[in-house]
Design a protein around this motif. Structure first.
Motif, PDB file in Angstrom:
ATOM      1  N   PHE A   1       0.807  -1.223   0.000  1.00 15.57           N
ATOM      2  CA  PHE A   1       0.000   0.000   0.000  1.00 15.57           C
ATOM      3  C   PHE A   1       0.838   1.271   0.000  1.00 15.57           C
ATOM      4  CE2 PHE A   1      -2.581  -3.286   2.066  1.00 15.57           C
ATOM      5  CZ  PHE A   1      -3.625  -3.333   1.160  1.00 15.57           C
ATOM      6  N   GLY A   2       2.126   1.149   0.301  1.00 10.59           N
ATOM      7  CA  GLY A   2       2.985   2.329   0.309  1.00 10.59           C
ATOM      8  C   GLY A   2       4.115   2.198   1.311  1.00 10.59           C
ATOM      9  N   GLU A   3       4.756   3.318   1.578  1.00 11.10           N
ATOM     10  CA  GLU A   3       5.883   3.346   2.506  1.00 11.10           C
ATOM     11  C   GLU A   3       5.643   4.388   3.582  1.00 11.10           C
ATOM     12  OE1 GLU A   3      10.298   5.029   2.401  1.00 11.10           O
ATOM     13  OE2 GLU A   3      10.071   3.319   1.051  1.00 11.10           O
ATOM     14  N   ILE A   4       6.083   4.060   4.782  1.00 16.93           N
ATOM     15  CA  ILE A   4       6.020   5.000   5.902  1.00 16.93           C
ATOM     16  C   ILE A   4       7.461   5.268   6.314  1.00 16.93           C
ATOM     17  CG2 ILE A   4       5.213   5.391   8.254  1.00 16.93           C
ATOM     18  CD1 ILE A   4       2.950   3.334   7.594  1.00 16.93           C
ATOM     19  N   ASP A   5       7.832   6.547   6.360  1.00 16.35           N
ATOM     20  CA  ASP A   5       9.219   6.906   6.653  1.00 16.35           C
ATOM     21  C   ASP A   5       9.668   6.386   8.014  1.00 16.35           C
ATOM     22  OD1 ASP A   5       9.457   8.238   4.201  1.00 16.35           O
ATOM     23  OD2 ASP A   5       8.799  10.140   5.060  1.00 16.35           O
ATOM     24  N   LEU A   6       8.907   6.709   9.055  1.00 12.88           N
ATOM     25  CA  LEU A   6       9.263   6.298  10.413  1.00 12.88           C
ATOM     26  C   LEU A   6       8.029   5.794  11.145  1.00 12.88           C
ATOM     27  CD1 LEU A   6      11.368   9.462  11.400  1.00 12.88           C
ATOM     28  CD2 LEU A   6      12.280   7.240  10.693  1.00 12.88           C
ATOM     29  N   VAL A   7       8.178   4.660  11.812  1.00  7.61           N
ATOM     30  CA  VAL A   7       7.137   4.167  12.705  1.00  7.61           C
ATOM     31  C   VAL A   7       7.749   4.250  14.096  1.00  7.61           C
ATOM     32  CG1 VAL A   7       5.632   2.257  13.353  1.00  7.61           C
ATOM     33  CG2 VAL A   7       6.250   2.592  10.938  1.00  7.61           C
ATOM     34  N   MET A   8       7.111   5.043  14.956  1.00  2.20           N
ATOM     35  CA  MET A   8       7.662   5.299  16.275  1.00  2.20           C
ATOM     36  C   MET A   8       6.595   5.061  17.341  1.00  2.20           C
ATOM     37  SD  MET A   8      10.213   8.465  15.433  1.00  2.20           S
ATOM     38  CE  MET A   8      11.356   7.922  16.689  1.00  2.20           C
ATOM     39  N   ARG A   9       7.026   5.079  18.578  1.00  2.00           N
ATOM     40  CA  ARG A   9       6.101   4.919  19.693  1.00  2.00           C
ATOM     41  C   ARG A   9       6.321   6.080  20.657  1.00  2.00           C
ATOM     42  NH1 ARG A   9       3.178   0.977  21.418  1.00  2.00           N
ATOM     43  NH2 ARG A   9       4.285  -0.673  20.321  1.00  2.00           N
ATOM     44  N   GLU A  10       5.195   6.664  21.077  1.00  2.49           N
ATOM     45  CA  GLU A  10       5.216   7.657  22.149  1.00  2.49           C
ATOM     46  C   GLU A  10       4.251   7.144  23.206  1.00  2.49           C
ATOM     47  OE1 GLU A  10       5.422  12.402  22.488  1.00  2.49           O
ATOM     48  OE2 GLU A  10       3.614  11.681  21.492  1.00  2.49           O
ATOM     49  N   GLN A  11       4.808   6.643  24.290  1.00  2.00           N
ATOM     50  CA  GLN A  11       4.050   5.966  25.339  1.00  2.00           C
ATOM     51  C   GLN A  11       3.278   4.803  24.718  1.00  2.00           C
ATOM     52  OE1 GLN A  11       1.996   9.179  27.279  1.00  2.00           O
ATOM     53  NE2 GLN A  11       3.905  10.185  27.787  1.00  2.00           N
TER      54      GLN A  11
ATOM     55  N   GLU B   1       5.695  11.040   8.520  1.00  2.00           N
ATOM     56  CA  GLU B   1       6.096  11.387   7.152  1.00  2.00           C
ATOM     57  C   GLU B   1       7.106  12.522   7.252  1.00  2.00           C
ATOM     58  OE1 GLU B   1       6.184  11.530   2.899  1.00  2.00           O
ATOM     59  OE2 GLU B   1       5.659   9.980   4.358  1.00  2.00           O
ATOM     60  N   VAL B   2       8.269  12.335   6.647  1.00  8.60           N
ATOM     61  CA  VAL B   2       9.317  13.350   6.663  1.00  8.60           C
ATOM     62  C   VAL B   2       9.336  14.020   5.297  1.00  8.60           C
ATOM     63  CG1 VAL B   2      11.785  13.807   6.944  1.00  8.60           C
ATOM     64  CG2 VAL B   2      10.678  12.001   8.300  1.00  8.60           C
ATOM     65  N   LYS B   3       9.272  15.345   5.301  1.00 13.13           N
ATOM     66  CA  LYS B   3       9.322  16.106   4.055  1.00 13.13           C
ATOM     67  C   LYS B   3      10.414  17.160   4.162  1.00 13.13           C
ATOM     68  CE  LYS B   3       6.242  14.374   1.389  1.00 13.13           C
ATOM     69  NZ  LYS B   3       6.659  13.674   0.187  1.00 13.13           N
ATOM     70  N   PHE B   4      11.196  17.285   3.105  1.00 13.12           N
ATOM     71  CA  PHE B   4      12.263  18.277   3.040  1.00 13.12           C
ATOM     72  C   PHE B   4      12.051  19.172   1.831  1.00 13.12           C
ATOM     73  CE2 PHE B   4      16.202  19.432   0.832  1.00 13.12           C
ATOM     74  CZ  PHE B   4      16.728  20.310   1.747  1.00 13.12           C
ATOM     75  N   ARG B   5      12.289  20.449   2.034  1.00 14.81           N
ATOM     76  CA  ARG B   5      12.286  21.426   0.940  1.00 14.81           C
ATOM     77  C   ARG B   5      13.437  22.388   1.183  1.00 14.81           C
ATOM     78  NH1 ARG B   5       9.757  18.042  -0.964  1.00 14.81           N
ATOM     79  NH2 ARG B   5       7.686  18.106  -1.876  1.00 14.81           N
ATOM     80  N   ARG B   6      13.997  22.860   0.116  1.00 19.88           N
ATOM     81  CA  ARG B   6      15.118  23.808   0.233  1.00 19.88           C
ATOM     82  C   ARG B   6      14.654  25.157   0.781  1.00 19.88           C
ATOM     83  NH1 ARG B   6      19.247  21.115  -0.840  1.00 19.88           N
ATOM     84  NH2 ARG B   6      19.438  19.702  -2.572  1.00 19.88           N
ATOM     85  N   SER B   7      13.409  25.536   0.465  1.00 17.97           N
ATOM     86  CA  SER B   7      12.888  26.809   0.957  1.00 17.97           C
ATOM     87  C   SER B   7      11.388  26.684   1.183  1.00 17.97           C
ATOM     88  CB  SER B   7      13.170  27.932  -0.053  1.00 17.97           C
ATOM     89  OG  SER B   7      12.312  27.812  -1.168  1.00 17.97           O
TER      90      SER B   7
END
Length: 116
Positions: A33-43, A50-56
């Motif tokens: 179905f797709g890709e997930i950049d990071l799977v994390m746990r908070e408590q 989803e991580v997005k980068f732009r130069r400006s």
């Protein structure tokens, strides 16, 4: 953007989120179905990042790049992950990184998905 550039900024986001107390479960989770950049746990909450980068910030900046279509794709991948993990409580975060000016913007609960 090259794959190595994307990996660099995903690593920056990962370090940032770990400094905020989140625990990494999986990086670059991929399914049909797709890709997930990071799977994390908070408590007790799974956090799909989803991580997005732009130069400006021109043309709306990094956060604006998480379109409705991208959100739907992430939601489908997350639903599949949740079925495999037997987990239900989750949220979707976006880490938007801008080079000029240098900025990391963490948007918690950036959008609602059917996986919630």
């Amino acid at each position: 953007m090259s794959k190595s550039t994307g990996q660099f900024y995903e690593q920056q986001a990962l370090v940032f989120l770990q400094q905020q107390g989140l625990q990494l479960l999986q990086q670059n989770y991929s399914c049909r179905f797709g890709e997930i950049d990071l799977v994390m746990r908070e408590q007790q909450c799974l956090v799909f990042v989803e991580v997005k980068f732009r130069r400006s910030n021109s043309f709306g900046g990094a956060a604006a790049a998480v379109t409705q279509a991208k959100q739907q794709k992430l939601t489908r991948a997350a639903s599949f992950y949740l079925q495999q993990a037997g987990q239900q409580h989750c949220r979707f975060d976006v880490v938007a990184i801008t080079e000029q000016p240098a900025d990391i913007c963490w948007i918690k609960n950036a959008f609602a998905g059917t996986a919630n």
